[in-house]
Motif scaffolding. Structure first.
Motif, PDB file in Angstrom:
ATOM      1  N   GLY A  74       9.171   1.292  -8.013  1.00  0.00           N
ATOM      2  CA  GLY A  74       7.807   1.471  -8.518  1.00  0.00           C
ATOM      3  C   GLY A  74       7.764   2.342  -9.750  1.00  0.00           C
ATOM      4  N   GLY A  75       6.561   2.750 -10.093  1.00  0.00           N
ATOM      5  CA  GLY A  75       6.353   3.585 -11.272  1.00  0.00           C
ATOM      6  C   GLY A  75       6.216   2.740 -12.531  1.00  0.00           C
ATOM      7  N   PRO A  76       6.228   3.416 -13.698  1.00  0.00           N
ATOM      8  CA  PRO A  76       6.058   2.680 -14.954  1.00  0.00           C
ATOM      9  C   PRO A  76       7.193   1.664 -15.160  1.00  0.00           C
ATOM     10  N   GLY A 103       6.165  -6.983 -13.395  1.00  0.00           N
ATOM     11  CA  GLY A 103       5.104  -7.722 -14.085  1.00  0.00           C
ATOM     12  C   GLY A 103       3.728  -7.120 -13.872  1.00  0.00           C
ATOM     13  N   GLU A 104       3.694  -5.815 -13.573  1.00  0.00           N
ATOM     14  CA  GLU A 104       2.397  -5.132 -13.445  1.00  0.00           C
ATOM     15  C   GLU A 104       1.955  -4.640 -14.828  1.00  0.00           C
ATOM     16  N   THR A 105       2.880  -3.987 -15.537  1.00  0.00           N
ATOM     17  CA  THR A 105       2.531  -3.423 -16.846  1.00  0.00           C
ATOM     18  C   THR A 105       3.426  -3.953 -17.965  1.00  0.00           C
ATOM     19  N   HIS A 129      -1.486   7.942 -17.213  1.00  0.00           N
ATOM     20  CA  HIS A 129      -2.411   8.940 -16.664  1.00  0.00           C
ATOM     21  C   HIS A 129      -2.492   8.792 -15.141  1.00  0.00           C
ATOM     22  N   PHE A 130      -2.537   7.547 -14.686  1.00  0.00           N
ATOM     23  CA  PHE A 130      -2.553   7.308 -13.234  1.00  0.00           C
ATOM     24  C   PHE A 130      -1.339   7.972 -12.566  1.00  0.00           C
ATOM     25  N   ILE A 131      -0.153   7.787 -13.158  1.00  0.00           N
ATOM     26  CA  ILE A 131       1.061   8.358 -12.547  1.00  0.00           C
ATOM     27  C   ILE A 131       0.995   9.895 -12.545  1.00  0.00           C
ATOM     28  N   VAL A 168       0.866  -1.177   0.000  1.00  0.00           N
ATOM     29  CA  VAL A 168       0.000   0.000   0.000  1.00  0.00           C
ATOM     30  C   VAL A 168       0.905   1.231   0.000  1.00  0.00           C
ATOM     31  N   HIS A 169       0.598   2.162  -0.889  1.00  0.00           N
ATOM     32  CA  HIS A 169       1.461   3.347  -1.039  1.00  0.00           C
ATOM     33  C   HIS A 169       0.991   4.465  -0.118  1.00  0.00           C
ATOM     34  N   HIS A 170       1.976   5.153   0.413  1.00  0.00           N
ATOM     35  CA  HIS A 170       1.790   6.253   1.359  1.00  0.00           C
ATOM     36  C   HIS A 170       0.902   7.342   0.736  1.00  0.00           C
ATOM     37  N   PHE A 201      10.996   1.809   1.375  1.00  0.00           N
ATOM     38  CA  PHE A 201      11.361   2.974   0.551  1.00  0.00           C
ATOM     39  C   PHE A 201      11.526   2.501  -0.883  1.00  0.00           C
ATOM     40  N   ASP A 202      10.786   3.131  -1.815  1.00  0.00           N
ATOM     41  CA  ASP A 202      10.912   2.670  -3.206  1.00  0.00           C
ATOM     42  C   ASP A 202      11.539   3.722  -4.120  1.00  0.00           C
ATOM     43  N   ILE A 203      12.265   3.210  -5.121  1.00  0.00           N
ATOM     44  CA  ILE A 203      12.840   4.045  -6.172  1.00  0.00           C
ATOM     45  C   ILE A 203      11.723   4.315  -7.183  1.00  0.00           C
ATOM     46  N   ILE A 250       6.841   4.070   0.685  1.00  0.00           N
ATOM     47  CA  ILE A 250       7.063   5.519   0.689  1.00  0.00           C
ATOM     48  C   ILE A 250       8.125   5.832  -0.361  1.00  0.00           C
ATOM     49  N   THR A 251       7.945   6.949  -1.059  1.00  0.00           N
ATOM     50  CA  THR A 251       8.911   7.376  -2.080  1.00  0.00           C
ATOM     51  C   THR A 251       9.585   8.656  -1.574  1.00  0.00           C
ATOM     52  N   PRO A 252      10.613   8.531  -0.738  1.00  0.00           N
ATOM     53  CA  PRO A 252      11.164   9.749  -0.119  1.00  0.00           C
ATOM     54  C   PRO A 252      11.779  10.700  -1.145  1.00  0.00           C
ATOM     55  N   PHE A 253      12.281  10.122  -2.275  1.00  0.00           N
ATOM     56  CA  PHE A 253      12.884  10.975  -3.315  1.00  0.00           C
ATOM     57  C   PHE A 253      11.893  12.040  -3.798  1.00  0.00           C
ATOM     58  N   SER A 254      10.615  11.625  -3.969  1.00  0.00           N
ATOM     59  CA  SER A 254       9.617  12.571  -4.480  1.00  0.00           C
ATOM     60  C   SER A 254       9.446  13.751  -3.528  1.00  0.00           C
ATOM     61  N   SER A 255       9.621  13.507  -2.238  1.00  0.00           N
ATOM     62  CA  SER A 255       9.474  14.600  -1.272  1.00  0.00           C
ATOM     63  C   SER A 255      10.747  15.422  -1.138  1.00  0.00           C
ATOM     64  N   THR A 256      11.911  14.750  -1.085  1.00  0.00           N
ATOM     65  CA  THR A 256      13.146  15.534  -0.901  1.00  0.00           C
ATOM     66  C   THR A 256      13.422  16.375  -2.157  1.00  0.00           C
ATOM     67  N   ARG A 257      13.103  15.844  -3.342  1.00  0.00           N
ATOM     68  CA  ARG A 257      13.361  16.642  -4.557  1.00  0.00           C
ATOM     69  C   ARG A 257      12.427  17.856  -4.641  1.00  0.00           C
ATOM     70  N   ARG A 258      11.284  17.761  -3.919  1.00  0.00           N
ATOM     71  CA  ARG A 258      10.361  18.910  -3.887  1.00  0.00           C
ATOM     72  C   ARG A 258      10.690  19.868  -2.737  1.00  0.00           C
ATOM     73  N   GLY A 259      11.801  19.591  -2.056  1.00  0.00           N
ATOM     74  CA  GLY A 259      12.291  20.586  -1.096  1.00  0.00           C
ATOM     75  C   GLY A 259      12.025  20.282   0.370  1.00  0.00           C
ATOM     76  N   SER A 279      -4.080  -3.528  -1.262  1.00  0.00           N
ATOM     77  CA  SER A 279      -4.962  -2.497  -1.837  1.00  0.00           C
ATOM     78  C   SER A 279      -4.242  -1.462  -2.700  1.00  0.00           C
ATOM     79  N   ASP A 280      -2.909  -1.369  -2.643  1.00  0.00           N
ATOM     80  CA  ASP A 280      -2.092  -0.500  -3.517  1.00  0.00           C
ATOM     81  C   ASP A 280      -2.308   1.004  -3.251  1.00  0.00           C
ATOM     82  N   ASP A 281      -3.335   1.601  -3.878  1.00  0.00           N
ATOM     83  CA  ASP A 281      -3.624   3.035  -3.701  1.00  0.00           C
ATOM     84  C   ASP A 281      -5.133   3.167  -3.470  1.00  0.00           C
ATOM     85  N   PRO A 282      -5.622   2.716  -2.311  1.00  0.00           N
ATOM     86  CA  PRO A 282      -7.052   2.443  -2.172  1.00  0.00           C
ATOM     87  C   PRO A 282      -8.013   3.574  -2.547  1.00  0.00           C
TER      88      PRO A 282
HETATM   89  N1  LIG Z   1       0.350   0.593  -8.941  1.00  0.00           N
HETATM   90  C1  LIG Z   1       1.555   1.191  -8.883  1.00  0.00           C
HETATM   91  N2  LIG Z   1       2.568   0.741  -9.635  1.00  0.00           N
HETATM   92  C2  LIG Z   1       3.766   1.344  -9.615  1.00  0.00           C
HETATM   93  N3  LIG Z   1       4.033   2.428  -8.853  1.00  0.00           N
HETATM   94  C3  LIG Z   1       3.032   2.918  -8.107  1.00  0.00           C
HETATM   95  C4  LIG Z   1       1.785   2.315  -8.079  1.00  0.00           C
HETATM   96  N4  LIG Z   1       0.998   3.009  -7.230  1.00  0.00           N
HETATM   97  C5  LIG Z   1       1.722   3.989  -6.731  1.00  0.00           C
HETATM   98  N5  LIG Z   1       2.956   3.937  -7.237  1.00  0.00           N
HETATM   99  C6  LIG Z   1       4.007   4.891  -6.895  1.00  0.00           C
HETATM  100  O1  LIG Z   1       4.212   5.755  -7.958  1.00  0.00           O
HETATM  101  C7  LIG Z   1       5.540   6.210  -7.891  1.00  0.00           C
HETATM  102  C8  LIG Z   1       5.923   6.674  -9.282  1.00  0.00           C
HETATM  103  C9  LIG Z   1       6.562   8.034  -9.313  1.00  0.00           C
HETATM  104  C10 LIG Z   1       7.219   8.266 -10.624  1.00  0.00           C
HETATM  105  O2  LIG Z   1       7.133   7.461 -11.512  1.00  0.00           O
HETATM  106  C11 LIG Z   1       7.982   9.510 -10.837  1.00  0.00           C
HETATM  107  C12 LIG Z   1       8.572   9.708 -12.071  1.00  0.00           C
HETATM  108  C13 LIG Z   1       9.263  10.905 -12.290  1.00  0.00           C
HETATM  109  C14 LIG Z   1       9.369  11.862 -11.287  1.00  0.00           C
HETATM  110  C15 LIG Z   1       8.763  11.625 -10.064  1.00  0.00           C
HETATM  111  C16 LIG Z   1       8.825  12.663  -8.989  1.00  0.00           C
HETATM  112  O3  LIG Z   1       8.486  12.383  -7.841  1.00  0.00           O
HETATM  113  O4  LIG Z   1       9.196  13.819  -9.278  1.00  0.00           O
HETATM  114  C17 LIG Z   1       8.089  10.449  -9.826  1.00  0.00           C
HETATM  115  C18 LIG Z   1       6.308   5.001  -7.475  1.00  0.00           C
HETATM  116  O5  LIG Z   1       7.520   5.259  -6.877  1.00  0.00           O
HETATM  117  C19 LIG Z   1       5.337   4.263  -6.570  1.00  0.00           C
HETATM  118  O6  LIG Z   1       5.607   4.442  -5.218  1.00  0.00           O
END
Ligand SMILES: Nc1ncnc2c1ncn2[C@@H]1O[C@H](CCC(=O)c2cccc(C(=O)O)c2)[C@@H](O)[C@H]1O
Ligand SMILES: [Zn+2]
Length: 353
Positions: free
Chosen positions: A182-184, A212-214, A69-71, A28-30, A148-150, A110-119, A290-293
């Protein structure tokens, strides 16, 4: 919750059983757990955001045309989290939502990179999640641990930063147990992340990449071979490769199955085409998650109801799924035994004449 994306169609009694069943949530994602209530509160703090706050408008906003689109939408919610206090609020409220569903233990990605890169200051970020974790355990009795995920698509810079945050003594939070990706997946080959996973594993973290999600089963093989995956996030396309199914079963590599997510992101066309039944038939340890409920109009209880329908399970079968998640978790043996015993006691009392 209304407006379900997937109709669970389990009998009412089974829904009540699930609602009270002690559970563990492993995938489950934060940020992906921010409910309309949490989104509204964060948006009120940051009124310049493009994320709607009205729950009806959010249902539309959280309807995705495809994974990309989800991302995009996901990152607009990430943009709402700007201060350590936002991080603390999100984490604590997510724990409250889990506790309401009788989730005793959760590994939150949790994706800490997304938060630290935003300051957001890294130490402020870590202090906020740890503060919320301790408060949630004391107040709700729900134990939280972190993965913690990349965000793979953000490149190797994000991998370097994530592994640093996960391993540097000064920064690494006490609740961290695992390392993910995570991510695409398209255009983001898994093998390039091997050195970062090697460092995380050497620092004592468990390996739990999405794979193996996408994309196809070769991505799951890559996650096993190069990233030394101990569990696989989704692993949906494994169903296309009988050798892979046999390997996952033989080596007891659990799959973190998130049925409604796969429909919402259009990774699987319809719920009746979901391969969960093939996984069970192949003898794989299946866990339900549940992933992203709120983004997928679901919650963990609904995912258990969906699984009950797809797998034709009764109460004992559902209790077995709940125990799979406990066994596949990174909780210590005493903690696992305690929740498993609670599941048994609850189920026996429910079924008693
Ligand atoms: N079903 C899912 N399958 C896969 N991942 C999922 C799923 N649900 C949620 N995630 C989350 O989405 C994030 C993706 C974030 C991402 O791609 C990205 C790309 C470029 C810049 C930035 C940024 O932050 O600036 C972020 C993943 O790290 C993961 O934690
Ligand atoms: Zn996920």
């Amino acid at each position: 919750m209304t407006d379900r994306l997937v109709d669970a169609r389990a009998p009412r009694d089974l829904h009540s059983f699930i609602a009270g069943l002690p559970k563990a949530e492993l995938h489950v994602h934060h940020v992906g757990s921010a409910s309309p209530r949490i989104v509204a509160e964060l948006a009120a703090r940051h009124p310049d955001s493009k994320v709607p706050t009205d729950p009806e408008a959010l249902v539309d906003y959280f309807t995705f045309t495809d994974f990309a689109h989800f991302i995009d939408v996901y990152l607009s919610v990430v943009d709402l989290i700007r201060t350590p206090e936002d991080v603390r609020l999100l984490t604590y409220e997510v724990a409250r939502d889990l506790a309401r569903q009788q989730v005793r233990y959760a590994e939150l990605t949790i994706t800490p990179f997304s938060s630290t890169r935003r300051g957001i200051d890294e130490l402020g970020f870590m202090a906020a999640i740890e503060d919320a974790r301790k408060a949630a355990e004391a107040e709700f009795g729900t134990v939280l641990r972190w993965c913690f995920d990349i965000p793979g698509e953000a490149g190797l810079e994000s991998a370097e930063e994530t592994v640093r945050l996960a391993t540097e003594d000064r920064v690494r939070p006490e609740g961290l147990v695992s390392f993910g990706l995570g991510g695409p997946e398209i255009g983001v080959p898994r093998p390039q992340f091997k050195p970062y996973f090697d460092r995380a594993i050497a620092a004592g973290l468990h390996s739990v990449p999405h794979a193996g999600e996408t994309t196809g089963p070769e991505t799951v093989w890559d996650a096993l071979t190069h990233l030394r995956a101990e569990r696989i996030g989704h692993g949906t396309s494994s169903a296309q490769d009988p050798k892979l199914l046999a390997h996952l079963a033989e080596h007891r590599i659990p799959l973190e199955v998130c049925p409604t997510s796969n429909i919402a992101t259009r990774a699987v066309r319809t719920i009746d085409e979901h391969p969960i039944k093939e996984f069970v038939r192949a003898g794989i340890v299946v866990t339900i998650n549940s992933d992203d409920p709120p983004m997928f109009g679901t919650d963990l209880n609904n995912e258990y109801a969906v699984a009950a329908r797809l797998l034709d399970l009764d109460e004992r079968g559902l209790a077995g799924l709940a125990k799979n998640a406990v066994d596949a978790s990174f909780l210590d043996d005493a903690g696992k035994a305690r929740i498993s015993a609670e599941i048994d006691t609850y189920t026996a009392a429910w079924l008693a004449p």
